[in-house]
Write an enzyme that holds these catalytic residues in place. Structure first.
Site, PDB file in Angstrom:
ATOM      1  N   ARG A   1     -41.435   8.378 -18.030  1.00  0.00           N
ATOM      2  CA  ARG A   1     -41.428   7.371 -16.969  1.00  0.00           C
ATOM      3  C   ARG A   1     -40.409   6.284 -17.325  1.00  0.00           C
ATOM      4  O   ARG A   1     -40.229   5.956 -18.504  1.00  0.00           O
ATOM      5  CB  ARG A   1     -42.819   6.724 -16.823  1.00  0.00           C
ATOM      6  CG  ARG A   1     -43.880   7.624 -16.207  1.00  0.00           C
ATOM      7  CD  ARG A   1     -43.629   7.910 -14.730  1.00  0.00           C
ATOM      8  NE  ARG A   1     -44.669   8.732 -14.136  1.00  0.00           N
ATOM      9  CZ  ARG A   1     -44.616  10.057 -13.945  1.00  0.00           C
ATOM     10  NH1 ARG A   1     -43.543  10.727 -14.329  1.00  0.00           N
ATOM     11  NH2 ARG A   1     -45.606  10.711 -13.383  1.00  0.00           N
TER      12      ARG A   1
ATOM     13  N   HIS B   1     -34.792  12.279 -11.489  1.00  0.00           N
ATOM     14  CA  HIS B   1     -36.210  12.636 -11.674  1.00  0.00           C
ATOM     15  C   HIS B   1     -36.467  14.112 -11.293  1.00  0.00           C
ATOM     16  O   HIS B   1     -37.308  14.394 -10.439  1.00  0.00           O
ATOM     17  CB  HIS B   1     -37.107  11.691 -10.852  1.00  0.00           C
ATOM     18  CG  HIS B   1     -38.517  11.629 -11.375  1.00  0.00           C
ATOM     19  ND1 HIS B   1     -39.263  10.486 -11.387  1.00  0.00           N
ATOM     20  CD2 HIS B   1     -39.324  12.584 -11.905  1.00  0.00           C
ATOM     21  CE1 HIS B   1     -40.460  10.730 -11.884  1.00  0.00           C
ATOM     22  NE2 HIS B   1     -40.515  12.000 -12.218  1.00  0.00           N
TER      23      HIS B   1
HETATM   24  N1  LIG Z   1     -39.908  13.536 -15.260  1.00  0.00           N
HETATM   25  C1  LIG Z   1     -40.711  14.420 -14.711  1.00  0.00           C
HETATM   26  O1  LIG Z   1     -40.307  15.130 -13.792  1.00  0.00           O
HETATM   27  C2  LIG Z   1     -42.118  14.581 -15.251  1.00  0.00           C
HETATM   28  C3  LIG Z   1     -42.863  15.701 -14.852  1.00  0.00           C
HETATM   29  C4  LIG Z   1     -44.127  15.871 -15.394  1.00  0.00           C
HETATM   30  C5  LIG Z   1     -44.632  14.943 -16.300  1.00  0.00           C
HETATM   31  N2  LIG Z   1     -43.886  13.878 -16.646  1.00  0.00           N
HETATM   32  C6  LIG Z   1     -44.419  12.889 -17.621  1.00  0.00           C
HETATM   33  O2  LIG Z   1     -44.846  13.562 -18.793  1.00  0.00           O
HETATM   34  C7  LIG Z   1     -46.056  12.953 -19.235  1.00  0.00           C
HETATM   35  C8  LIG Z   1     -46.784  13.874 -20.197  1.00  0.00           C
HETATM   36  O3  LIG Z   1     -47.378  14.961 -19.510  1.00  0.00           O
HETATM   37  P1  LIG Z   1     -48.410  15.937 -20.248  1.00  0.00           P
HETATM   38  O4  LIG Z   1     -48.939  16.863 -19.222  1.00  0.00           O
HETATM   39  O5  LIG Z   1     -47.794  16.505 -21.481  1.00  0.00           O
HETATM   40  O6  LIG Z   1     -49.541  14.876 -20.689  1.00  0.00           O
HETATM   41  P2  LIG Z   1     -50.736  15.061 -21.729  1.00  0.00           P
HETATM   42  O7  LIG Z   1     -51.070  16.505 -21.866  1.00  0.00           O
HETATM   43  O8  LIG Z   1     -51.797  14.108 -21.320  1.00  0.00           O
HETATM   44  O9  LIG Z   1     -50.101  14.603 -23.124  1.00  0.00           O
HETATM   45  C9  LIG Z   1     -49.889  13.266 -23.457  1.00  0.00           C
HETATM   46  C10 LIG Z   1     -49.536  13.161 -24.946  1.00  0.00           C
HETATM   47  O10 LIG Z   1     -49.193  11.806 -25.215  1.00  0.00           O
HETATM   48  C11 LIG Z   1     -49.983  11.339 -26.319  1.00  0.00           C
HETATM   49  N3  LIG Z   1     -50.261   9.904 -26.197  1.00  0.00           N
HETATM   50  C12 LIG Z   1     -50.831   9.244 -25.159  1.00  0.00           C
HETATM   51  N4  LIG Z   1     -50.940   7.928 -25.432  1.00  0.00           N
HETATM   52  C13 LIG Z   1     -50.435   7.764 -26.671  1.00  0.00           C
HETATM   53  C14 LIG Z   1     -50.277   6.641 -27.525  1.00  0.00           C
HETATM   54  N5  LIG Z   1     -50.671   5.415 -27.159  1.00  0.00           N
HETATM   55  N6  LIG Z   1     -49.729   6.842 -28.726  1.00  0.00           N
HETATM   56  C15 LIG Z   1     -49.339   8.066 -29.120  1.00  0.00           C
HETATM   57  N7  LIG Z   1     -49.453   9.194 -28.363  1.00  0.00           N
HETATM   58  C16 LIG Z   1     -49.997   9.021 -27.160  1.00  0.00           C
HETATM   59  C17 LIG Z   1     -51.255  12.139 -26.240  1.00  0.00           C
HETATM   60  O11 LIG Z   1     -51.897  12.087 -27.514  1.00  0.00           O
HETATM   61  P3  LIG Z   1     -53.260  12.932 -27.792  1.00  0.00           P
HETATM   62  O12 LIG Z   1     -52.795  14.366 -27.893  1.00  0.00           O
HETATM   63  O13 LIG Z   1     -53.725  12.402 -29.077  1.00  0.00           O
HETATM   64  O14 LIG Z   1     -54.174  12.674 -26.619  1.00  0.00           O
HETATM   65  C18 LIG Z   1     -50.711  13.521 -25.861  1.00  0.00           C
HETATM   66  O15 LIG Z   1     -50.234  14.198 -27.002  1.00  0.00           O
HETATM   67  C19 LIG Z   1     -46.777  12.610 -17.943  1.00  0.00           C
HETATM   68  O16 LIG Z   1     -47.747  11.612 -18.133  1.00  0.00           O
HETATM   69  C20 LIG Z   1     -45.642  12.144 -17.054  1.00  0.00           C
HETATM   70  O17 LIG Z   1     -45.438  10.752 -17.242  1.00  0.00           O
HETATM   71  C21 LIG Z   1     -42.648  13.669 -16.139  1.00  0.00           C
END
Ligand SMILES: NC(=O)c1ccc[n+]([C@@H]2O[C@H](COP(=O)([O-])OP(=O)(O)OC[C@H]3O[C@@H](n4cnc5c(N)ncnc54)[C@H](OP(=O)(O)O)[C@@H]3O)[C@@H](O)[C@H]2O)c1
Length: 279
Positions: free
Chosen positions: A194, A242
């Site tokens: 983001r 994006h």
């Molecule tokens: N640009 C785009 O087109 C696009 C598309 C899709 C997604 N995204 C972005 O990608 C993000 C991730 O997606 P995802 O499905 O992989 O999410 P996810 O499965 O919820 O994974 C989030 C990861 O971030 C870690 N995390 C969260 N808060 C943290 C903190 N304060 N300190 C350290 N680590 C932290 C979590 O740790 P834990 O494992 O310990 O819980 C987990 O490993 C989305 O939230 C979105 O913003 C962008």
């Protein structure tokens, strides 16, 4: 199933993307709400219906796209394709000395559904990859640093930094001056999470000082970026609109329908957002 219109009777389930407060307030009977994306930060500023689980998309075709995007950005930087493009424009034939992958360790901020998938692609072509998450991952196939205490140690081990964190109060501006300073000199940033993860002034300062060699950015505070924004012309920053991982209609519908059926059978589903921690 229907597209919501003002005055419709209440629904049992909703599929939303950046819904209005008006819509949420008109839904007293929801059993669950499906978010049509992986990130749920757009819901954070809304008053959500109480005791209604919010279920996000998990991969649903996004992981493969993210792997393609990140691997392309890593290789584009590592193999200096920007420099070769500039040389080509000047009809200049000037091979550069080969680099060593060992000098370009990749670090992934966030080791969730997408971070774990994305970690595999640079490894497959010989890069060293480490990651950072909130909670420890002793069973992970790569080194995963965890918690705020280990963030600097993680960054010090990295030259190419990929952000795949959810946007929460604790991750806002996580890509800041302290983070860039900790990276190996001549670092490279790839932000596919983001826009608000990035402190843009800190990025520009790190590029000016040479601490960072460049950045690939797919997400921004303001989207679309205004035409007058100088970032469009900054040759050190590669910009995409994006598109690193779009929600794919077929895969998303299939996943949502599968989970909806499971809920109707009284079964638990994955991807339920912990609204207190913000992801
Ligand atoms: N640009 C785009 O087109 C696009 C598309 C899709 C997604 N995204 C972005 O990608 C993000 C991730 O997606 P995802 O499905 O992989 O999410 P996810 O499965 O919820 O994974 C989030 C990861 O971030 C870690 N995390 C969260 N808060 C943290 C903190 N304060 N300190 C350290 N680590 C932290 C979590 O740790 P834990 O494992 O310990 O819980 C987990 O490993 C989305 O939230 C979105 O913003 C962008």
């Amino acid at each position: 199933m229907r597209a919501w219109a003002e005055g419709d009777p209440p629904s049992d389930y909703a599929v939303v993307w950046k819904p209005s407060q008006r819509f949420l307030d008109s839904q007293p009977a929801l059993r669950a709400m499906f978010n049509a994306g992986a990130g749920v930060d757009a819901l954070a500023c809304l008053r959500l219906p109480k005791n209604v689980p919010v279920i996000r998309l998990e991969d649903a075709g996004m992981a493969e796209q993210m792997c393609e995007y990140v691997l392309h950005a890593v290789l584009h930087h590592y193999r200096e394709f920007d420099i070769y493009a500039a040389q080509e424009a000047k009809r200049l034939w000037a091979p550069r000395p080969p680099r060593r992958k060992a000098d370009y360790p990749v670090g992934i901020l966030g080791y969730g559904v997408l971070g774990q998938a994305v970690a595999k692609s640079p490894i497959s072509v010989g890069f060293q990859v480490v990651a950072w998450a909130r909670t420890p991952r002793a069973d992970a196939p790569i080194r995963v640093y965890s918690g705020d205490d280990s963030r600097v140690e993680f960054l010090q081990a990295v030259r190419i930094l990929v952000c795949l964190l959810p946007l929460t109060p604790s991750t806002r501006h996580v890509l800041n001056a302290t983070a860039f300073e900790a990276l190996r000199r001549g670092g490279y940033l790839i932000n596919v999470a983001r826009g608000a993860h990035l402190d843009r002034d800190a990025l520009l300062a790190a590029l000016d000082s040479g601490q960072l060699a460049g950045a690939t950015l797919d997400v921004f505070d303001q989207e679309p970026i205004p035409a007058a924004d100088p970032i469009w012309k900054d040759t050190r920053i590669r910009v995409t609109p994006h598109i690193s991982a779009a929600t794919l209609r077929h895969e998303a519908v299939e996943q949502i329908v599968g989970k909806l059926r499971a809920l109707e059978r009284g079964e638990a589903v994955t991807g339920v957002v912990a609204t207190d921690r913000g992801y």
